[in-house]
Design a protein around this motif. Structure first.
Motif, PDB file in Angstrom:
ATOM      1  N   GLU B  66      45.888  42.447  23.151  1.00 34.33           N
ATOM      2  CA  GLU B  66      45.200  41.376  23.886  1.00 34.33           C
ATOM      3  C   GLU B  66      45.969  40.063  23.869  1.00 34.33           C
ATOM      4  O   GLU B  66      45.834  39.254  24.793  1.00 34.33           O
ATOM      5  CB  GLU B  66      43.820  41.131  23.271  1.00 34.33           C
ATOM      6  CG  GLU B  66      42.827  42.246  23.482  1.00 34.33           C
ATOM      7  CD  GLU B  66      41.450  41.854  22.980  1.00 34.33           C
ATOM      8  OE1 GLU B  66      40.470  42.423  23.463  1.00 34.33           O
ATOM      9  OE2 GLU B  66      41.356  40.978  22.090  1.00 34.33           O
ATOM     10  N   TRP B  69      47.816  38.843  26.817  1.00 32.42           N
ATOM     11  CA  TRP B  69      46.881  38.538  27.908  1.00 32.42           C
ATOM     12  C   TRP B  69      46.281  37.150  27.705  1.00 32.42           C
ATOM     13  O   TRP B  69      46.140  36.379  28.654  1.00 32.42           O
ATOM     14  CB  TRP B  69      45.759  39.575  27.966  1.00 32.42           C
ATOM     15  CG  TRP B  69      46.215  40.972  28.193  1.00 32.42           C
ATOM     16  CD1 TRP B  69      47.435  41.370  28.638  1.00 32.42           C
ATOM     17  CD2 TRP B  69      45.452  42.169  27.979  1.00 32.42           C
ATOM     18  NE1 TRP B  69      47.484  42.742  28.716  1.00 32.42           N
ATOM     19  CE2 TRP B  69      46.287  43.244  28.324  1.00 32.42           C
ATOM     20  CE3 TRP B  69      44.171  42.426  27.537  1.00 32.42           C
ATOM     21  CZ2 TRP B  69      45.863  44.575  28.239  1.00 32.42           C
ATOM     22  CZ3 TRP B  69      43.724  43.735  27.450  1.00 32.42           C
ATOM     23  CH2 TRP B  69      44.570  44.799  27.801  1.00 32.42           C
ATOM     24  N   LEU B  73      46.349  34.032  30.194  1.00 31.59           N
ATOM     25  CA  LEU B  73      45.108  33.392  30.644  1.00 31.59           C
ATOM     26  C   LEU B  73      45.101  31.910  30.276  1.00 31.59           C
ATOM     27  O   LEU B  73      44.620  31.071  31.054  1.00 31.59           O
ATOM     28  CB  LEU B  73      43.895  34.099  30.015  1.00 31.59           C
ATOM     29  CG  LEU B  73      43.641  35.527  30.512  1.00 31.59           C
ATOM     30  CD1 LEU B  73      42.603  36.230  29.633  1.00 31.59           C
ATOM     31  CD2 LEU B  73      43.183  35.523  31.969  1.00 31.59           C
ATOM     32  N   LYS B  76      47.223  30.297  32.851  1.00 31.65           N
ATOM     33  CA  LYS B  76      46.646  30.375  34.198  1.00 31.65           C
ATOM     34  C   LYS B  76      45.457  29.440  34.379  1.00 31.65           C
ATOM     35  O   LYS B  76      45.278  28.848  35.448  1.00 31.65           O
ATOM     36  CB  LYS B  76      46.222  31.826  34.464  1.00 31.65           C
ATOM     37  CG  LYS B  76      45.710  32.098  35.864  1.00 31.65           C
ATOM     38  CD  LYS B  76      45.443  33.596  36.041  1.00 31.65           C
ATOM     39  CE  LYS B  76      44.884  33.903  37.434  1.00 31.65           C
ATOM     40  NZ  LYS B  76      44.635  35.368  37.589  1.00 31.65           N
ATOM     41  N   ALA B 148      39.510  45.926  28.752  1.00 27.92           N
ATOM     42  CA  ALA B 148      40.505  45.845  29.811  1.00 27.92           C
ATOM     43  C   ALA B 148      40.777  44.377  30.118  1.00 27.92           C
ATOM     44  O   ALA B 148      39.881  43.523  29.993  1.00 27.92           O
ATOM     45  CB  ALA B 148      39.998  46.553  31.055  1.00 27.92           C
ATOM     46  N   ARG B 149      41.989  44.095  30.543  1.00 27.68           N
ATOM     47  CA  ARG B 149      42.318  42.703  30.846  1.00 27.68           C
ATOM     48  C   ARG B 149      41.378  42.123  31.895  1.00 27.68           C
ATOM     49  O   ARG B 149      40.989  40.959  31.823  1.00 27.68           O
ATOM     50  CB  ARG B 149      43.765  42.614  31.322  1.00 27.68           C
ATOM     51  CG  ARG B 149      44.092  41.198  31.761  1.00 27.68           C
ATOM     52  CD  ARG B 149      45.516  41.010  32.158  1.00 27.68           C
ATOM     53  NE  ARG B 149      45.660  39.702  32.785  1.00 27.68           N
ATOM     54  CZ  ARG B 149      46.700  38.906  32.632  1.00 27.68           C
ATOM     55  NH1 ARG B 149      47.695  39.280  31.891  1.00 27.68           N
ATOM     56  NH2 ARG B 149      46.760  37.743  33.234  1.00 27.68           N
ATOM     57  N   LYS B 150      41.020  42.935  32.875  1.00 29.19           N
ATOM     58  CA  LYS B 150      40.147  42.430  33.932  1.00 29.19           C
ATOM     59  C   LYS B 150      38.783  42.008  33.381  1.00 29.19           C
ATOM     60  O   LYS B 150      38.215  41.001  33.814  1.00 29.19           O
ATOM     61  CB  LYS B 150      39.967  43.493  35.018  1.00 29.19           C
ATOM     62  CG  LYS B 150      39.152  42.993  36.196  1.00 29.19           C
ATOM     63  CD  LYS B 150      39.034  44.016  37.299  1.00 29.19           C
ATOM     64  CE  LYS B 150      38.307  43.441  38.516  1.00 29.19           C
ATOM     65  NZ  LYS B 150      37.026  42.819  38.193  1.00 29.19           N
ATOM     66  N   GLU B 151      38.281  42.782  32.431  1.00 32.36           N
ATOM     67  CA  GLU B 151      36.986  42.422  31.829  1.00 32.36           C
ATOM     68  C   GLU B 151      37.088  41.079  31.118  1.00 32.36           C
ATOM     69  O   GLU B 151      36.178  40.248  31.190  1.00 32.36           O
ATOM     70  CB  GLU B 151      36.559  43.498  30.830  1.00 32.36           C
ATOM     71  CG  GLU B 151      36.173  44.822  31.442  1.00 32.36           C
ATOM     72  CD  GLU B 151      35.843  45.841  30.358  1.00 32.36           C
ATOM     73  OE1 GLU B 151      34.655  45.987  30.059  1.00 32.36           O
ATOM     74  OE2 GLU B 151      36.781  46.456  29.813  1.00 32.36           O
ATOM     75  N   GLU B 153      39.246  38.685  31.754  1.00 38.96           N
ATOM     76  CA  GLU B 153      39.413  37.598  32.733  1.00 38.96           C
ATOM     77  C   GLU B 153      38.100  37.305  33.449  1.00 38.96           C
ATOM     78  O   GLU B 153      37.794  36.144  33.737  1.00 38.96           O
ATOM     79  CB  GLU B 153      40.512  37.960  33.736  1.00 38.96           C
ATOM     80  CG  GLU B 153      40.869  36.800  34.643  1.00 38.96           C
ATOM     81  CD  GLU B 153      42.230  36.958  35.306  1.00 38.96           C
ATOM     82  OE1 GLU B 153      42.897  37.985  35.073  1.00 38.96           O
ATOM     83  OE2 GLU B 153      42.624  36.042  36.059  1.00 38.96           O
ATOM     84  N   ASP B 154      37.318  38.336  33.721  1.00 40.59           N
ATOM     85  CA  ASP B 154      36.006  38.118  34.353  1.00 40.59           C
ATOM     86  C   ASP B 154      35.129  37.239  33.463  1.00 40.59           C
ATOM     87  O   ASP B 154      34.443  36.334  33.938  1.00 40.59           O
ATOM     88  CB  ASP B 154      35.306  39.453  34.604  1.00 40.59           C
ATOM     89  CG  ASP B 154      35.917  40.221  35.770  1.00 40.59           C
ATOM     90  OD1 ASP B 154      36.748  39.633  36.508  1.00 40.59           O
ATOM     91  OD2 ASP B 154      35.580  41.414  35.929  1.00 40.59           O
ATOM     92  N   ASN B 155      35.151  37.518  32.169  1.00 40.47           N
ATOM     93  CA  ASN B 155      34.361  36.698  31.240  1.00 40.47           C
ATOM     94  C   ASN B 155      34.874  35.265  31.189  1.00 40.47           C
ATOM     95  O   ASN B 155      34.088  34.314  31.104  1.00 40.47           O
ATOM     96  CB  ASN B 155      34.390  37.321  29.846  1.00 40.47           C
ATOM     97  CG  ASN B 155      33.340  38.398  29.671  1.00 40.47           C
ATOM     98  OD1 ASN B 155      32.313  38.382  30.340  1.00 40.47           O
ATOM     99  ND2 ASN B 155      33.597  39.322  28.775  1.00 40.47           N
ATOM    100  N   GLN B 157      36.308  33.681  33.573  1.00 41.49           N
ATOM    101  CA  GLN B 157      35.902  33.001  34.813  1.00 41.49           C
ATOM    102  C   GLN B 157      34.428  32.607  34.761  1.00 41.49           C
ATOM    103  O   GLN B 157      34.043  31.555  35.281  1.00 41.49           O
ATOM    104  CB  GLN B 157      36.193  33.896  36.015  1.00 41.49           C
ATOM    105  CG  GLN B 157      37.689  34.031  36.285  1.00 41.49           C
ATOM    106  CD  GLN B 157      38.017  35.025  37.384  1.00 41.49           C
ATOM    107  OE1 GLN B 157      37.183  35.834  37.764  1.00 41.49           O
ATOM    108  NE2 GLN B 157      39.240  34.955  37.882  1.00 41.49           N
TER     109      GLN B 157
END
Lengths: 163, 186
Positions: B66, B69, B73, B76, B148-151, B153-155, B157
């Motif tokens: 992680e 990532w 993040l 970003k 997952a990285r997407k999970e 990043e969703d959190n 956001q």
């Protein structure tokens, strides 16, 4: 017969632990199979096989993990004098890649593994029972998470026969 | 062989806490911890920012996955107000943790964990464990184990989407939309 009994005990331990688990909150365990009385004559030695079982879906680092940052599985035993346990022989770990690090091989134990303890009794030892106690230190992970280091108590008895 | 990685006092019994199960909407407990450079840092220092609070340890292999990532993040979303905060749960020396963090390219503050902060956050027993905290200091999500990285990043956001209530935000604007992930049953 003793091996069968030991495996039965291990299976019982895991059955009980699985019932107690809630999804997502299961706790890693390494169970120790009871060892029968170890008979040694004064001046003799004995190889004692200590059997362990890692809980389903978990792995623990071997005694020689590939990184110094990883916590090795270690057995620490204390014997009552004059009995001693001068040597422990750990099994080689299995090199395994996990989804969290597919390019990395970790040296681990999973399922059943055994550590051999060499028990030594000096020639002048008096007849009697001598407990050997200790702990197996391990740090377990599953495929997604790691868990704090834990210990499993280990105990067996060395019975020294009269000369 | 150096067994440098250990966990904070494992023999103790965790203190009972109300912070178990679904934490969404609850106020994140404030803490004051020491950073790797010796500064005292409070969670409340970041009020107004979205915080990704990550509990990890040097001996935790999934945690290492992680961390890059989180570095990405942090880069970003820094301008939008994200702060990633790592809490190292080793009991090893700070310099060793700092060396590890440096080798991992960590660009966010890393604090030295304590038993108290573990208790306050529901007795952190699985690593990695991450909490997603909105700008108003409330949880919007929690992730246990490697996600997952997407999970992740969703959190992040969702935490960023929040607005501080009582500041420049109208009272009728939703503070956040919570989300939570728990590990699958093994």
């Amino acid at each position: 017969m003793k091996v069968a009994q030991a495996l039965l005990v291990l299976a019982s331990v895991f059955a009980a632990s699985m019932i107690a688990q809630e999804p997502g909150t299961h706790v890693p365990s390494v169970a120790f199979a009871p060892v029968g009385r170890v008979q040694v004559k004064p001046g003799g030695t004995a190889n004692v096989q200590l059997d362990f079982r890692v809980g389903p879906d978990f792995h623990v680092n071997s005694n020689h993990p590939h990184s110094e940052l990883l916590i090795p599985t270690q057995l620490k035993l204390t014997a009552v004098q004059p009995v001693s346990v001068p040597t422990l022989k750990y099994p080689a770990g299995e090199d395994v890649s996990f989804p969290f690090a597919p390019d990395e091989k970790l040296s681990v134990y999973s399922g059943d593994f055994s550590i051999n303890a060499v028990v030594k009794v000096p020639l002048n030892a008096k007849a009697g029972d001598y407990p050997v106690t200790g702990e197996l230190h391990f740090q377990a992970c599953d495929r997604r998470a790691c868990y704090p280091p834990r210990t499993t108590p280990v105990k067996f008895t060395v019975s020294v026969a009269s000369k | 062989m150096v067994a440098s990685g250990k966990y904070l006092n494992r023999a103790r019994q965790p203190r009972a806490t109300s912070l178990v199960g679904d934490v969404r909407g609850k106020v994140a407990p404030d803490f004051e911890l020491t950073s790797l450079d010796g500064k005292r840092v409070k969670l409340s220092d970041y009020r107004g920012k979205a915080v990704l609070l990550n509990f990890w340890a040097t001996w935790c292999s999934p945690c290492k996955v992680e961390m890059p990532w989180f570095v990405d993040l942090q880069k970003k979303y820094a301008d939008e107000g994200l702060v990633v905060v790592g809490v190292a749960m080793d009991d090893t020396d700070a310099p060793k943790i700092a060396q590890f963090a440096s080798e991992m390219g960590v660009n966010y503050p890393v604090l030295l964990g304590t038993d108290k902060v573990s208790d306050d956050y529901g007795s952190v027993q699985f690593l990695p464990t991450s909490f997603y905290i909105d700008r108003d200091g409330k949880f919007v999500g929690k992730g246990v184990g490697l996600l997952a990285r997407k999970e992740i990043e969703d959190n992040v956001q969702k935490a960023l989407a929040s607005r501080v209530v009582g500041a420049n935000t109208p009272a009728n604007v939703p503070v956040s939309k919570p989300a939570v992930q728990q590990p699958e049953a093994q």
